[in-house]
Design an enzyme around this catalytic site. Structure first.
Site, PDB file in Angstrom:
ATOM      1  N   GLU A 107       1.268  -1.267   0.134  1.00 54.37           N
ATOM      2  CA  GLU A 107       0.050  -0.030   0.018  1.00 54.37           C
ATOM      3  C   GLU A 107       0.986   1.749  -0.001  1.00 54.37           C
ATOM      4  OE1 GLU A 107      -3.233  -0.019   2.124  1.00 54.37           O
ATOM      5  OE2 GLU A 107      -3.265   2.017   2.542  1.00 54.37           O
ATOM      6  N   ARG A 108       0.710   2.159  -1.219  1.00 51.97           N
ATOM      7  CA  ARG A 108       0.766   2.835  -0.987  1.00 51.97           C
ATOM      8  C   ARG A 108       3.197   2.739  -1.362  1.00 51.97           C
ATOM      9  NH1 ARG A 108      -3.109   5.557  -2.423  1.00 51.97           N
ATOM     10  NH2 ARG A 108      -5.058   5.669  -0.376  1.00 51.97           N
ATOM     11  N   ASN A 149      -3.449  -1.944   7.502  1.00 56.65           N
ATOM     12  CA  ASN A 149      -4.452  -2.112   7.391  1.00 56.65           C
ATOM     13  C   ASN A 149      -4.620  -3.493   7.048  1.00 56.65           C
ATOM     14  OD1 ASN A 149      -5.587  -0.034   6.899  1.00 56.65           O
ATOM     15  ND2 ASN A 149      -5.077   0.158   4.802  1.00 56.65           N
ATOM     16  N   GLU A 161     -10.422   5.002   9.701  1.00 57.51           N
ATOM     17  CA  GLU A 161     -10.897   4.843   7.906  1.00 57.51           C
ATOM     18  C   GLU A 161     -11.373   3.020   7.272  1.00 57.51           C
ATOM     19  OE1 GLU A 161      -6.414   5.374   6.066  1.00 57.51           O
ATOM     20  OE2 GLU A 161      -7.817   8.040   6.099  1.00 57.51           O
ATOM     21  N   LYS A 196       0.692  10.920  13.323  1.00 51.21           N
ATOM     22  CA  LYS A 196       2.221  11.641  12.215  1.00 51.21           C
ATOM     23  C   LYS A 196       2.240  12.689  12.806  1.00 51.21           C
ATOM     24  CE  LYS A 196      -1.250   8.488   9.494  1.00 51.21           C
ATOM     25  NZ  LYS A 196      -2.022   8.098   7.866  1.00 51.21           N
ATOM     26  N   ASP A 223      -2.535  14.359   6.584  1.00 52.09           N
ATOM     27  CA  ASP A 223      -1.858  12.819   6.176  1.00 52.09           C
ATOM     28  C   ASP A 223      -0.714  13.133   5.417  1.00 52.09           C
ATOM     29  OD1 ASP A 223      -1.796  10.566   5.942  1.00 52.09           O
ATOM     30  OD2 ASP A 223      -3.466  10.416   4.646  1.00 52.09           O
ATOM     31  N   GLU A 245       3.487   9.354  -0.608  1.00 55.49           N
ATOM     32  CA  GLU A 245       2.391   8.933  -1.230  1.00 55.49           C
ATOM     33  C   GLU A 245       1.656  10.175  -1.740  1.00 55.49           C
ATOM     34  OE1 GLU A 245       0.353   7.604   1.964  1.00 55.49           O
ATOM     35  OE2 GLU A 245      -2.017   7.726   0.329  1.00 55.49           O
ATOM     36  N   GLU A 275       7.221  21.266  -3.168  1.00 54.84           N
ATOM     37  CA  GLU A 275       5.911  21.835  -2.697  1.00 54.84           C
ATOM     38  C   GLU A 275       5.137  23.930  -3.701  1.00 54.84           C
ATOM     39  OE1 GLU A 275       7.360  24.392   1.377  1.00 54.84           O
ATOM     40  OE2 GLU A 275       5.380  24.676   1.851  1.00 54.84           O
TER      41      GLU A 275
END
Lengths: 693, 693
Positions: free
Chosen positions: A172-173, A215, A299, A373, A378, A406, A524
Site C-alpha cells: 500500500e502506497r 490495514n 478508516e 503522524k 495526512d 505518497e 511544494e
C-alpha cells in the site's frame, strides 16, 4: 535475485564496496573482538567491519587474540578493538566505562583512541557495537580519522520502519516494486535480500520493523496463528543479527475474524485471555518479538468503539498481554471521521486526533506508545505539526513520518524530505516553555516518559535500487540518521549520503546535495499552495486534481470559490483548531497578521487579493510559485545532466530518466493549478506569463 | 443456487409463473407442434409454451397428433398449433405463407386465427416459432386474445448483449454481482442459471451474446485455444436451445500474446493464417459460433495501428477467417486518443470516431459490422447522436447501447433508459433526406446494407434479481423489445414490463410506470447539466465530482470558469464537430439560437447568464433542475411506499431500500453541483433556496 542485483551499484545504496584509493589506515589491518562468544549481533558487527575493510583494501583484517569471549589483555599492536563493556580487557574497560557513563541507552557506543594508534569501539550491548561498527565504516569511507573520540547515544529508543506490505505481495502506497517479504499470500522471501535490507537498516540505526500493513487484511490476520508463526519467526531470524526486532500489525477484531470468539470487546475476559494466549504463542516462536502496531477505529478498521469502549481500553488490554514478555503496543492516533460532510464548515478533520486522545491522556499503560503522524491531516507536503505533540503529557508518544512519497511525488519526483522532518522535530510546542520541541517530546525527555521513538513508513520494495527513484534512498538514510540523532543537519545528511553513495568527487557531491536540498521546496512550489493540500487525484493520490477531494467524505476541503480559498481554522470564526496549540503558537496561527505564509491557507480563508508577508497577493504567489517550481526542476535536470561520466552510467541514466519525467509532471501540476485558480477568479498573471484559460 | 433463487419472484423477472385467476383460453388446453423432429429450438418453443400454460392453469396442454416432424392434417379441435412453415399441414401452410410473405427475416413469426377457435403460430425458422411462443405467453399473461392475427418481424438481424465479464468473475462496469459465466479464472457456470438467463433473453428476442469483456485480458485471450474451447462450447450449448449464438471478444494481439507469432500485423500472411486456423478450430467446437467482437486501438488495447495498418485492414483480415463459416466481425468504433491535452481546446474527443472511420467507409467486407456507441463520447446521461450514423453509407453498422448503468446511477438509482434509447433510434440524421432515422440506419434499410443490429452492454450478474436494482430489469426488457421493434413506445414497454413483472393491479401499474418514466429525466436533472457530462468521480464513475475529469487525459472537459461553462464544438469558433452532421442538423447545433437546451453545453460555451429557450438563465436552470430532480426522487419514494401490500414484500423492500438510498445520493448530487457552480460564479438562486457556500 540477490546475486543479479549486487552487480548494480544502486543495490549497495550507501554501503558501497569499491576499493578506496588510499587503502585503509594502519589500525584497520587488524581487529580484535571482545564479548559473549557467538552472539549473533556482535559477530555481525565484526563481520561487517571486516567486510568493509576487505572491500576498501582488498584484504581482510587479521583477527588478533582477544577473540569474542576472551576478556584477556588489550592488543599490543595497533588495531580496531571492538566489544561489549563487560568483556573488555581491564585496561580498556575503565576508559570505556567513563566514556559511556552519561549515555542513556545501552545501544550507545563510544570510540576511543588507544595508545599506539589503535582504536577501541565499545558499548554496553552488542547492538551498540554494531552501530559503532557502521559508524567506523562511514568514517572509513569518508576518509575521516578512525580514532577521533566520540560517544553517540540514540536519542530515541524505538527507531522503527512501518512496512505497509500485504501478503499478496503488493505494498500500500509503495512505489518501488513488490514486497520483500511476501508473495502470493505467503510469507515468502529471499533470505539474502532480506539480510541485505537488514544491514542497510542497521547501518542507519533502525532497530524495529513492522512487517505488515496497518490495514490488516484476511491473510495477515492469520499471522498470529500456528500456521504462519514459523514463517514470521524465519523473517525475524533474518533481521535478528542486525539488532532489529520484528513487530506485527494486528487486526483488533482478530478473535472474531479468526472465528474463535463472538466478540472482540477489550473488556471481555475471554478477549483478554485470547490475546494473552496469542502473545504467549508468538513469544514461543520469537522470544525477542517487539509487539503490536494497531490501526483501530480508523478508516473502517475495527476497534474498541464497536463495543462502546475507548482507545485506552483497547490498547491497554493488548499491552497487558504483551507486558510479561517485554513487548509494547504501538497504537496509531490516526483516528478521524472519514464520513464527513463537506457542507459542514465547522467540522474539521484536523481537530480529530487531539479531540479523541487528549481526554485519554494518562490512561495508557507504560508499555503503550501512541504513534502520531507529524501533521494533523495526512502527510501532505506542508502541514502544521500535530498539536498532540506537547498536548499529551502523560502518554508515551512516537512520531510517525512517511518516508514513502505518497503525497510527495511517489518516487517519480525527487523530494528529499529531511528538511521537512527537521522542521517538525525542531518545532517548539512551548508545552513546558521554550525549547519544548517535538524532538524532546517524542524522545520521552520532555515529560520524562519511559518510552518514545520515531517510526517511518517504509519506501522500500524489491526494485533493484530498493526505493524506485535512486535519490529516494536519501530519504530512508535520513530517516534513520534523524531518528538516532534529531539534531543532525539535513544538508549535512544529504552530503554524507551523497559521498557514501556516489563517492567523493566534489562536483558530484555539490550537485546531488543541491538537487536534494532544492527538491522539497520545488515540489511544494508546483503543487497545492500555501498549506492547503489535497489537490490530488482521489485514490492513488498521484498528480493534480484541484477539486478531486473537495466534495468527498474524507474531510479534505479547501473551499475555493470566485473570491478566495482556504480553511478557517481559527477560534474566532472558524473550526477552533488553533486552540489546540499552546501559546504563543496558538496566537501565531490564529491571526492573519502573524500566520506564516506557507501555512496561510491551512488556517485561514482569504481573498485571492490578500497580501502575504512576502508582499505578494495570494493569487500572484500561486502563479509565481508554480512557474518557479518548474524552473527549479529544469535546473535539477541540467545539474544532473552535467554529472554524465562522473558517476556510473546505470545510476546516471536511471535518475536522468526520472528527472526528465519529473519536468513533465511538474509542468502538468503548474498548468493545472494555475488554470484552476485563474478559472476561479479571472485575475491574470501580473507578469503576463501564459496561463491556459 | 438456481433452486434457492427460484423462490424469489425477482428471479423470474418478467416471466412470472403465478396461476392466472381466469385460467387459460380454451385453445391453450391443447397444442400441436410441426417441424423438424428433435430440433432443440422448436422443442424449446413448445416446452416454454407448455410451461406457461401449466403455470397459468395448473395443467399442461394436451399434445395433439401433429407432433413435431409430422406434416399431417391440421388439428380438428381448438388448439395452439405451432411450427415451421415447411412442416405445416397443407391447409395451414398457405395462409401462413401468405402472412409471412412480406417478412424480411426468417425469425419473423405470424399468429393466425384458425377456424373453430384455434390459433396457429408459424415461422419460416424454429427461432421464429420460439419468439412467437414468447409472444403468445405475453398475450396469455396480459389477458390479450391469443388468436388476434399479427405478423412480427425483427427490425434488426443482430440483437445482441455484450457481456463485459472477466474470467476472474468480476464484471467491468457490473452492478449486479459476479459473472454468471466465470469463477476464479475458469469458465465455470451453473447450467440451470445460464439456461434461465437464456430464456429471459430469448423471451425478448435477443439472439446473440458476446460472453467476455471487450477488454480481453490474459486468460480470456486463451479462450481461442483447445484448453478453453470445450468450455466455451459448453456455454454455447446452454444458449443454443434459445436461439442465441455465442460471440467471443478477441484480443487483436492474440498471435503475439499467445507466443505463437512475432507479429499481429493484419497484412502478414502468417497472421491471416493464424486467425484462419483459430476460426476453423472454434467452429469445430461450436458450429453455429457467431463471430468476433473487437476493441482495437482503443484505450490502450492493441490493434492494427501498431503495424501501420488501419481498421479496415484489421477487421477484414478477421472477417476473411470467419467468412467460410458464416461468422461476422463486430468492430467497435470507440476509438479516440485517450492521452489528450486539456490545454488544447481545439482537440475534441467527440470528433474522434467520425474522423477515424469516415475515410474507411466502403472498405469493410460484407461480414464486418462497425459497432457505434449511441453518442460520440461514452454513454453519458445526455449526448447528441453519433454523426457516424448517417455518415457511413457503405459500411454495415450496429448501434451500441449501455444497459448497465455506468453513468446513469449504477443500478443504485432507478433510471429507465428506454426513453433515451428511443430518442436515439428516432433521431433523424437526414442522411438521405427526412426520415433517415438511426433505426433505419442500423437495421441496414436506409442504405440497403446486408447486415445491421443493436447491441446492449449487459446489466446482469449473479444477483438473485439479475440486475441488482429490481427496476433495472426494465432496461434489459426494453432493450430486447426495442431491438426487435424500434417503433415501440417506451411508456408502453414500461407498462407491459410492469404488468408481466408485478401483475395487473392498475394502481401498481400506474405507479411503477410513473416511476420508470420519471426516472431518466430526474437523473439528468440532478446530475451534470445541459449535456455537459463527466462530472463524476474518476475511475468508478459513481457520484458527483464536478472537476474529477477536468484536467485528465481522457478528453472529457467542460471548461467551467468564473464566467461560463460548456464546450464550443461549433464550426465557427470551436472544434468543428457540428460539421460532422448533415444539414439541417448541423445548423441546428451550430447556432445558439436553435441548439436545443438539453444539449446546449455540449455544443456551446456560454455565460452563466445566457438565457435558454425555456426563458431561464443557465445558472438558474442548473439550480432549478437540481432542486426539482431531488423532488422527483422524493416523489418516487412516496409512490413506491404506497405499493406496500400490493406487491410481494421481498421485492417491495428491496426496491424501497434502493429508492431511499437514491434520495440521499440525489441530494448529494444536487448540493455538490449547485455549490460547485455557485462557488464558480457567485450568483445566488433567485428563488432563495439554500445553496451551501
Amino acid at each position: 535475485m540477490t546475486n543479479i542485483s549486487q552487480g548494480d551499484l544502486d543495490y549497495r545504496a550507501w554501503l558501497q564496496e569499491s576499493p578506496l584509493p588510499d587503502g585503509v589506515p594502519e589500525a584497520a589491518r587488524r581487529m580484535a573482538v571482545f564479548g559473549p562468544a557467538g552472539h549473533p549481533v556482535l559477530e555481525c558487527a565484526a563481520a561487517e567491519w571486516a567486510r568493509a575493510v576487505r572491500a576498501a583494501s582488498g584484504e581482510s583484517p587479521a583477527l588478533l587474540a582477544g577473540d569474542a569471549g576472551d576478556a584477556g589483555d588489550a592488543p599490543s599492536v595497533p588495531c580496531v578493538a571492538m566489544g561489549v563493556l563487560s568483556a573488555l580487557p581491564s585496561g580498556l574497560r575503565e576508559a570505556a566505562q567513563e566514556a559511556l557513563a552519561g549515555a542513556h541507552s545501552d545501544e550507545a557506543y563510544a570510540v576511543l583512541p588507544v595508545d599506539g594508534g589503535g582504536v577501541a569501539l565499545v558499548s554496553r550491548a552488542p547492538a551498540g557495537v554494531l552501530y559503532g561498527a557502521f559508524h567506523l565504516i562511514r568514517r572509513l569511507r569518508l576518509g575521516q580519522p578512525l580514532g577521533e573520540p566520540c560517544v553517540s547515544s540514540p536519542r530515541n529508543d524505538l527507531r522503527m520502519l512501518d512496512h505497509w506490505d500485504n501478503a499478496d505481495g503488493t505494498i500500500e502506497r509503495g512505489y518501488a516494486g513488490r514486497s520483500l517479504f511476501y508473495r502470493a499470500g505467503q510469507i515468502d522471501f529471499d533470505e539474502g535480500r532480506v539480510r541485505d535490507y537488514a544491514r542497510l537498516l542497521a547501518s542507519i540505526g533502525v532497530n524495529a520493523i513492522a512487517i505488515n500493513n496497518v490495514n490488516v487484511h484476511e491473510i495477515e490476520t492469520r499471522f498470529l496463528t500456528e500456521a504462519y508463526l514459523p514463517h514470521v519467526a524465519r523473517l525475524a531470524g533474518a533481521f535478528r543479527p542486525y539488532g532489529i526486532r520484528v513487530f506485527l500489525s494486528v487486526n483488533f477484531a482478530s478473535p472474531v475474524d479468526l472465528g474463535e470468539l463472538p466478540t472482540a470487546d477489550p473488556l471481555d475476559p475471554r478477549v483478554e485471555a485470547w490475546w494473552r494466549a496469542a502473545a504467549d504463542r508468538i513469544y514461543r516462536h520469537i522470544p525477542d518479538f517487539g509487539g503490536f502496531l494497531v490501526k483501530a477505529d480508523s478508516e473502517f478498521r475495527p476497534g474498541p468503539f464497536t463495543y462502546g469502549r475507548d482507545h485506552a481500553d483497547g490498547a491497554n488490554m493488548l499491552a497487558r498481554a504483551l507486558a510479561p514478555h517485554g513487548g509494547v503496543v504501538i497504537w496509531r492516533a490516526f483516528v478521524y471521521n472519514c464520513l464527513m460532510d463537506w457542507r459542514d464548515r465547522r467540522a474539521d478533520r484536523a481537530r480529530a486526533a487531539y479531540d479523541h486522545f487528549m481526554p485519554l491522556d494518562g490512561r495508557f499503560l507504560d508499555n503503550v506508545l501512541l504513534q502520531i503522524k507529524n501533521g494533523p491531516m495526512d502527510f501532505q507536503v506542508r502541514e502544521p505539526v500535530s498539536p498532540l505533540f506537547g498536548g499529551l503529557s502523560a502518554t508515551n508518544v512516537m512520531l510517525e513520518l512517511q518516508i514513502t512519497q505518497e503525497y510527495t511525488g511517489q518516487q517519480r519526483h525527487v523530494c528529499y524530505l529531511a528538511p521537512m522532518w527537521k522542521q517538525v522535530l525542531d518545532f517548539d510546542t512551548h508545552a513546558r516553555g521554550p525549547g519544548s520541541t517535538v524532538a524532546e517530546v517524542v524522545s520521552g525527555r520532555l515529560y520524562g516518559r519511559p518510552r518514545g521513538g520515531m517510526a517511518g513508513v517504509a519506501n522500500v520494495g524489491d526494485d533493484v535500487n530498493w526505493t524506485g527513484h535512486s535519490l529516494a534512498q536519501a530519504n530512508l538514510y535520513a530517516f534513520g540518521r534523524l531518528a538516532w540523532d534529531p539534531s543532525l543537519d539535513p544538508a549535512e545528511i544529504a552530503r554524507e549520503w551523497t559521498r557514501l553513495t556516489f563517492g567523493d568527487d566534489p562536483y558530484v557531491v555539490r550537485a546531488v546535495e543541491g538537487i536534494l536540498m532544492a527538491s522539497w521546496p520545488a515540489y511544494e512550489a508546483y503543487t497545492a499552495p500555501l498549506g492547503v493540500g489535497w489537490m490530488v487525484n482521489p485514490g492513488h493520490h498521484d498528480g493534480p486534481n484541484p477539486e478531486g477531494y473537495e466534495y468527498s467524505k474524507w474531510g479534505t476541503y479547501h473551499y475555493a470559490d470566485w473570491q478566495g480559498v482556504g480553511v478557517d481554522r481559527t477560534m474566532a470564526t472558524g473550526t477552533g483548531y488553533t486552540g489546540q496549540y499552546h501559546e504563543p503558537v496558538r496566537s501565531l496561527y490564529e491571526h492573519l497578521e502573524t500566520c506564516p505564509d506557507e501555512l496561510l491557507l491551512f488556517f485561514h480563508h482569504v481573498p485571492y487579493t490578500h497580501v502575504l508577508h512576502s508582499g505578494k497577493t495570494v493569487i500572484q504567489h500561486i502563479y509565481d510559485a508554480h512557474f518557479d517550481g518548474v524552473e527549479a526542476v529544469v535546473w535539477m535536470v541540467e545539474a544532473w545532466r552535467r554529472l554524465e561520466g562522473r558517476i556510473d552510467p546505470v545510476r546516471f541514466e536511471r535518475v536522468m530518466a526520472r528527472l526528465e519525467d519529473q519536468v513533465q509532471r511538474a509542468i502538468e501540476w503548474r498548468d493545472v493549478i494555475n488554470t484552476y485558480f485563474y478559472r476561479k477568479c479571472g485575475i491574470p498573471d501580473e507578469r503576463g506569463r501564459h496561463i491556459y484559460p
